[in-house]
Design a protein around this motif. Structure first.
Motif, PDB file in Angstrom:
ATOM      1  N   GLY A  50      -8.997  34.432  75.740  1.00  0.00           N
ATOM      2  CA  GLY A  50      -9.740  35.687  75.791  1.00  0.00           C
ATOM      3  C   GLY A  50     -11.107  35.549  75.129  1.00  0.00           C
ATOM      4  N   THR A  51     -11.105  35.049  73.888  1.00  0.00           N
ATOM      5  CA  THR A  51     -12.371  34.818  73.196  1.00  0.00           C
ATOM      6  C   THR A  51     -13.161  33.719  73.905  1.00  0.00           C
ATOM      7  OG1 THR A  51     -11.307  35.422  71.105  1.00  0.00           O
ATOM      8  CG2 THR A  51     -13.422  34.285  70.966  1.00  0.00           C
ATOM      9  N   GLY A  52     -12.432  32.743  74.442  1.00  0.00           N
ATOM     10  CA  GLY A  52     -13.092  31.669  75.176  1.00  0.00           C
ATOM     11  C   GLY A  52     -13.880  32.191  76.361  1.00  0.00           C
ATOM     12  N   ARG A  53     -13.335  33.183  77.062  1.00  0.00           N
ATOM     13  CA  ARG A  53     -14.046  33.783  78.198  1.00  0.00           C
ATOM     14  C   ARG A  53     -15.296  34.517  77.719  1.00  0.00           C
ATOM     15  NH1 ARG A  53     -11.240  34.172  83.068  1.00  0.00           N
ATOM     16  NH2 ARG A  53     -12.452  36.013  83.658  1.00  0.00           N
ATOM     17  N   VAL A  54     -15.203  35.150  76.530  1.00  0.00           N
ATOM     18  CA  VAL A  54     -16.373  35.822  75.954  1.00  0.00           C
ATOM     19  C   VAL A  54     -17.475  34.793  75.665  1.00  0.00           C
ATOM     20  CG1 VAL A  54     -17.239  37.116  73.966  1.00  0.00           C
ATOM     21  CG2 VAL A  54     -15.029  37.723  74.978  1.00  0.00           C
ATOM     22  N   VAL A  55     -17.073  33.652  75.087  1.00  0.00           N
ATOM     23  CA  VAL A  55     -18.038  32.590  74.797  1.00  0.00           C
ATOM     24  C   VAL A  55     -18.618  32.037  76.103  1.00  0.00           C
ATOM     25  CG1 VAL A  55     -18.383  30.323  73.745  1.00  0.00           C
ATOM     26  CG2 VAL A  55     -16.878  31.989  72.638  1.00  0.00           C
ATOM     27  N   HIS A  56     -17.764  31.923  77.133  1.00  0.00           N
ATOM     28  CA  HIS A  56     -18.227  31.479  78.453  1.00  0.00           C
ATOM     29  C   HIS A  56     -19.323  32.424  78.953  1.00  0.00           C
ATOM     30  CE1 HIS A  56     -16.910  29.904  82.692  1.00  0.00           C
ATOM     31  NE2 HIS A  56     -18.203  29.770  82.479  1.00  0.00           N
ATOM     32  N   GLY A  57     -19.118  33.712  78.763  1.00  0.00           N
ATOM     33  CA  GLY A  57     -20.146  34.682  79.149  1.00  0.00           C
ATOM     34  C   GLY A  57     -21.417  34.507  78.348  1.00  0.00           C
ATOM     35  N   LEU A  58     -21.263  34.206  77.040  1.00  0.00           N
ATOM     36  CA  LEU A  58     -22.431  33.957  76.194  1.00  0.00           C
ATOM     37  C   LEU A  58     -23.245  32.776  76.702  1.00  0.00           C
ATOM     38  CD1 LEU A  58     -21.313  34.319  72.442  1.00  0.00           C
ATOM     39  CD2 LEU A  58     -23.220  35.483  73.563  1.00  0.00           C
ATOM     40  N   VAL A  59     -22.542  31.753  77.197  1.00  0.00           N
ATOM     41  CA  VAL A  59     -23.225  30.574  77.726  1.00  0.00           C
ATOM     42  C   VAL A  59     -24.211  30.984  78.813  1.00  0.00           C
ATOM     43  CG1 VAL A  59     -22.923  28.448  79.047  1.00  0.00           C
ATOM     44  CG2 VAL A  59     -21.366  28.965  77.156  1.00  0.00           C
TER      45      VAL A  59
END
Length: 446
Positions: free
Chosen positions: A218-227
């Motif tokens: 879940g947090t990983g997807r947020v970081v993916h969006g940040l990328v």
């Protein structure tokens, strides 16, 4: 003099530099700090011993020269010389005071020498010199403490520092991940947001690593969006692609991981995508989907040793020992030296299949002086286990007696080897208690 300085500035090779030095000796300028400084700086990165020799001939070297030579030794195989030079600098007459460039080199030397207490003394000098608020020193201290796994002191430095930059936050995030405190790493991201510190690609890679450790997709997807918000797209950023694929793979989102690999241009071939593809292969294999893992493995345009190891280990994990050995032999046929993990996996497969002949060949080939993994406990345990489970108890005992050491810090590995031998004896009908026999030998030695 200006002409000589211009020649020094254009110097590219050691023979040229030596010719310039000879000219300076002939003209009596070899002790002129103004001319010797660029020459010593050149040799510091190309011939450190000669640079130090020239440095020692300067009557009163200034701080810049001390920093040049201290930095060079901190990056060399003899970092202790950097610390000795620092002592000489302080005790010179008149004494030369350090600046903000001196201390990061000293901390690097302490880290390379595994001297945490000396690093604490360096920090004391930092505080006494009034340089504690300097950002370069703060970052060097954070890196130093996390290098020793000392998160407490690293946090103390970070919390007490009035200055922080993106490097400071990256060091904290990476340090927490390596210390197994990934949740703390994610909290650091929250603090960055509150203080409006913009993350860079290294921040995002470290955060994805934290999500991998926590299996927090879940947090990983947020970081993916940040990328995508910060960088626009992944493009050819190999670090980010590998980190993203690894995160999704370890979180079990293998289809997403595969899509990431597929959409990034250039990753279907060439070396740039090897790590990402390997993460996929390993994840599918560990999930038991070895056919999918093998399909991806075969699709790779280029493979490295880690890729082969992932597939070999995946076959072993799935109980497909024959396929693991066939792939290991293929790796050997490529004249590529396998790593310790691959060799241990192959020995384990031999043990499960009773393939004594192949196991013996692997032992003799990789148990010598020329292979870097030949003295690792993991390799030795695998060899003993293989011989014992294949019924060759004499060979297992021979390896055990040759390598066992009661004072070795990995005494648990020795106990496992003994149990392997005992199980091997029982599998061939030997009913004597092997451990009692070992105890008799121990008493005899005493």
């Amino acid at each position: 003099m200006n002409g000589l300085k211009a020649v020094l500035a254009s110097c590219k090779t050691i023979p040229e530099a030596l010719q310039i030095q000879a000219q300076m000796v002939v003209t009596g300028r070899h002790q002129d700090p103004f001319l010797m400084t660029p020459l010593i700086s050149f040799f510091a990165t190309n011939a450190l011993h000669h640079s130090h020799l020239l440095f020692s001939q300067i009557p009163n070297p200034d701080l810049f020269l001390f920093n040049v030579i201290i930095r060079a030794f901190s990056l060399s195989h003899t970092p202790q010389r950097a610390l000795s030079l620092y002592k000489s600098m302080l005790s010179s007459s008149p004494p030369v005071s350090p600046d903000t460039f001196t201390f990061p080199f000293l901390l690097k030397s302490c880290a390379k020498l595994s001297l945490p207490k000396l690093g604490l003394q360096v920090q004391t000098h930092v505080i006494k010199s009034g340089f504690a608020p300097d950002i370069f020193i703060v970052n060097a201290l954070l890196h130093f403490y996390f290098g020793f796994g000392d998160a407490r002191n690293a946090c103390k430095v970070f919390d007490e520092s009035p200055v922080r930059d993106c490097v400071s936050y990256n060091t904290m995030i990476n340090g927490f991940v390596r210390a197994g405190r990934a949740s703390c790493a994610l909290r650091v991201l929250g603090e960055m947001g509150k203080l409006c510190v913009e993350p860079d690609e290294y921040t995002l890679v470290a955060l994805l690593s934290a999500c991998s450790s926590l299996e927090d997709h879940g947090t990983g997807r947020v970081v993916h969006g940040l990328v995508y918000r910060k960088l626009g797209c992944l493009g050819g950023n190999e670090l980010l692609v590998n980190a993203l694929v690894d995160m999704y793979a370890k979180c079990g989102c293998l289809e997403v991981a595969e899509r990431v690999v597929a959409v990034v241009s250039g990753l279907r071939s060439g070396k740039s995508g090897v790590a990402a593809w390997t993460s996929l292969v390993s994840a599918y294999a560990l999930r038991g989907e070895v056919e999918v893992a093998r399909r991806l493995f075969d699709q790779m345009g280029e493979r490295d040793v880690v890729s082969w190891t992932a597939m070999i280990s995946g076959y072993c994990h799935a109980g497909r020992f024959q396929e693991a050995l066939e792939l290991f032999v293929q790796l050997e046929d490529l004249a590529t030296e396998p790593d310790e993990v691959a060799v241990v996996a192959a020995l384990s497969a031999c043990a499960r299949l009773g393939a004594l002949e192949l196991g013996t060949r692997i032992h003799h080939k990789y148990g010598g002086e020329n292979w870097q993994g030949g003295h690792h406990r993991g390799f030795t345990c695998a060899v003993v286990d293989m011989y014992a489970k294949c019924g060759s108890i004499d060979a297992a005992l021979a390896v055990f007696c040759k390598t066992s050491d009661k004072s070795h810090p990995e005494a648990k590995a020795t106990e496992l080897m003994l149990r392997d031998i005992d199980m091997g004896l029982k599998s061939i009908g030997h009913t004597t208690d092997f451990f009692s026999q070992i105890a008799l030998f121990d008493n005899f030695d005493d």
